[in-house]
Scaffold this motif. Structure first.
Motif, PDB file in Angstrom:
ATOM      1  N   GLY A 187      -0.964  13.665  33.496  1.00 37.27           N
ATOM      2  CA  GLY A 187      -2.072  14.488  33.012  1.00 37.27           C
ATOM      3  C   GLY A 187      -3.168  14.606  34.051  1.00 37.27           C
ATOM      4  N   HIS A 188      -3.496  13.472  34.665  1.00 30.43           N
ATOM      5  CA  HIS A 188      -4.564  13.431  35.664  1.00 30.43           C
ATOM      6  C   HIS A 188      -4.194  14.258  36.903  1.00 30.43           C
ATOM      7  N   GLN A 221      -4.147  17.993  36.381  1.00 29.18           N
ATOM      8  CA  GLN A 221      -5.493  18.567  36.336  1.00 29.18           C
ATOM      9  C   GLN A 221      -6.000  18.879  37.740  1.00 29.18           C
ATOM     10  N   SER A 261      -4.810  22.152  32.929  1.00 28.05           N
ATOM     11  CA  SER A 261      -5.617  21.197  32.160  1.00 28.05           C
ATOM     12  C   SER A 261      -4.886  20.669  30.937  1.00 28.05           C
TER      13      SER A 261
END
Lengths: 419, 97
Positions: free
Chosen positions: A242-243, A246, A251
């Motif tokens: 997820g990080h 991004q 997102s």
């Protein structure tokens, strides 16, 4: 480069072990590569290894933000199995199992693969029926499975409380005899050495801080050690998906990051000669070759990027262990650790081209990334080399949620922390 | 981890049930907007940092709470009732409303 053989062991033993070479080089990053693999864990390293071995793509860099083996490949309970219900999962994990069975030989590195079996305990008649169904589904696809009676289980695991007075009486179980465990650090080191000796640059302490773009296409990464360009950029960053996505401007993903804890007890004489899972809660246990009981349970249950756990889960896991093994009540816990699981919405992984041009994505391993390490890298390398999935990973797309083609082995729906 | 319930005060995390990402917007039941439904059911922000999420004080007053929590440090930055914004944990001294 370190080579291992009976002769080299003998020679070094007689020479005081002073002549061993490092297992992999420590190269500085080049300006550009054919392929950059982000993430120097089991999946990233096996991807690089199979890119070089199966597809002849050796101009490859593996970028690891910490040191090799500092992430999930060293933060698991080492169990390896392919006892799934749905054919997409069964085919993929059985391919992994076949790679495991030849892995030490293939890598010339002893990964201590031990086929001690994996036994799922059933505590209700319905659960036993369900395991019979799953065993039949497995055998239908050529995977080994045996339904075990209480008497057989009692002989196999004498320490287990199979009496009628147990908190959750055991009614039987499903055994996969070819399942087992492997030494997780050795898997990382073996793949690292195997990739390195074929020309792959393994670059440690190199954190990706952004993506280089040319129009819509990903053309490289910016890192703490400078910009590195590549024709293809592949992500295998497990809990940090997820990080990192991004950073690439994406997102939202069908993923939540959660922490999963594991525990090791002090060393005991042999008490459990298999991998055992508890059907009434979520608990699994095996015994390491050093004698420590290795066990774990549920996720902490809320989004987390902390590689450590909380006490309520410690309490719960210990309770479940004692429900099965009252005789272990006075065994002392030696240590615990937490790893990051990127939990997908159906409990199955994602190995795919995209989602951006020039990018390739390998993520969503939920609780079970370790057993997938060989097939994950093998399929991901195929996908990167050919720009299309192999039939083994073709179902594991990113858009399967939108298209209604979820692969939900546990039937728990779109609730990531339940898988 | 301690979560401060606006009614009950600071309580241990074992009294609470995690209800997930608080950013999601449920479409109207009759909506046929596939993108909106897909986003609601499957997509998550999943930040490494401050996260807006829903918890229920299931072992206490059973209120649903909106909690802002840091996913790296597990620090709780704020808690408030999930619906209506009646009051946040920061002004508990003003008494119940």
């Amino acid at each position: 480069m370190a080579e291992y053989s009976a002769f080299s062991l003998l020679k070094n033993a007689l020479a005081g072990n002073k002549d061993w070479k490092p297992a992999w080089r420590k190269p500085d990053p080049k300006a550009s590569y054919d392929v950059i693999v982000i993430g120097g864990g089991g999946h990233g390293l096996s991807t690089a290894y199979y890119l070089a071995k199966e597809h002849g793509i050796t101009n490859v860099a593996v970028l690891e933000k910490g040191w090799l083996g500092s992430g999930n490949v060293g933060r698991n309970t080492t169990a390896v199995r392919s006892n799934y219900l749905l054919p997409q999962n069964t085919r993929f994990y059985e391919h992994s199992m076949k790679l495991w069975e030849n892995l030490s030989h293939d890598l010339n590195y002893n990964v201590m693969f031990s086929q001690r079996g994996c036994l799922n305990l059933a505590h209700t008649p319905a659960q036993l029926d369900d395991y019979a169904r799953r065993g039949n589904a497995m055998r239908h696809l050529g995977v080994d499975a045996e339904l075990m009676s209480v008497e057989q289980i009692k002989r196999l695991v004498p320490a287990l409380d199979v009496s009628g007075s147990a908190r959750f009486p055991v009614l039987g179980g499903l055994m996969q005899p070819r399942a087992g465990t492997a030494r997780h650090d050795a898997v990382a080191w073996g793949y690292a050495r195997g990739a390195d000796r074929r020309g792959v640059d393994i670059i440690e302490n190199c954190e990706v801080t952004g993506f280089l773009r040319d129009g819509g296409r990903v053309t490289g990464v910016s890192t703490t050690r400078g910009e590195i360009r590549a024709k293809k950029v592949a992500l295998a960053v497990a809990g940090s998906t997820g990080h990192v996505m991004q950073l690439a401007g994406i997102s939202h993903m069908p993923i939540e990051s959660h922490v999963l804890q594991a525990f090791v007890s002090e060393s005991l004489k042999p008490v459990i000669d298999t991998v055992l899972t508890f059907g009434m809660g979520h608990f699994y246990i095996s015994q390491s070759d050093k004698g420590g009981l290795v066990y774990g349970g549920d996720l902490d249950g809320y989004n987390s990027y902390a590689q450590r756990g909380s006490l309520p889960i410690v309490d719960e896991v210990m309770s479940e262990m004692l429900a099965l093994f009252p005789g272990l009540a006075r065994v002392r816990m030696l240590r615990s650790w937490g790893g990051l699981c990127d939990m997908t919405m159906d409990g199955s992984p994602i190995i795919t081209t995209g989602p951006l041009p020039g990018m390739y994505l390998n993520c969503g391993w939920c609780y079970g990334g370790f057993k997938a390490t060989p097939a994950s890298g093998w399929c991901f390398a195929y996908t990167i080399a050919k720009d299309e999935p192999h039939e083994f990973n073709a179902p594991f797309t990113l858009d399967r949620f939108y298209r209604g083609l979820i692969i939900d082995d546990k039937g728990q729906g779109a609730n990531p922390r339940l898988h | 981890m301690l979560i401060t319930c606006p009614y009950c005060g600071p309580r241990d995390v074992i009294e609470f049930t995690y209800q997930g990402d608080g950013n999601r917007q449920r479409p109207q039941p009759a909506s046929q907007d596939l993108d909106a439904w897909n986003a609601y059911v499957y997509d998550r922000l999943n930040p490494a940092g401050d996260h807006n999420e829903i918890w229920q004080h299931s072992g206490g007053c059973r209120s649903h709470l909106r909690v802002v929590r840091n996913t790296i440090t597990h620090e709780i930055l704020s808690t408030a009732f999930a619906r209506g914004g009646h009051k946040s944990a920061d002004n508990r001294a003003e008494g119940r409303s």
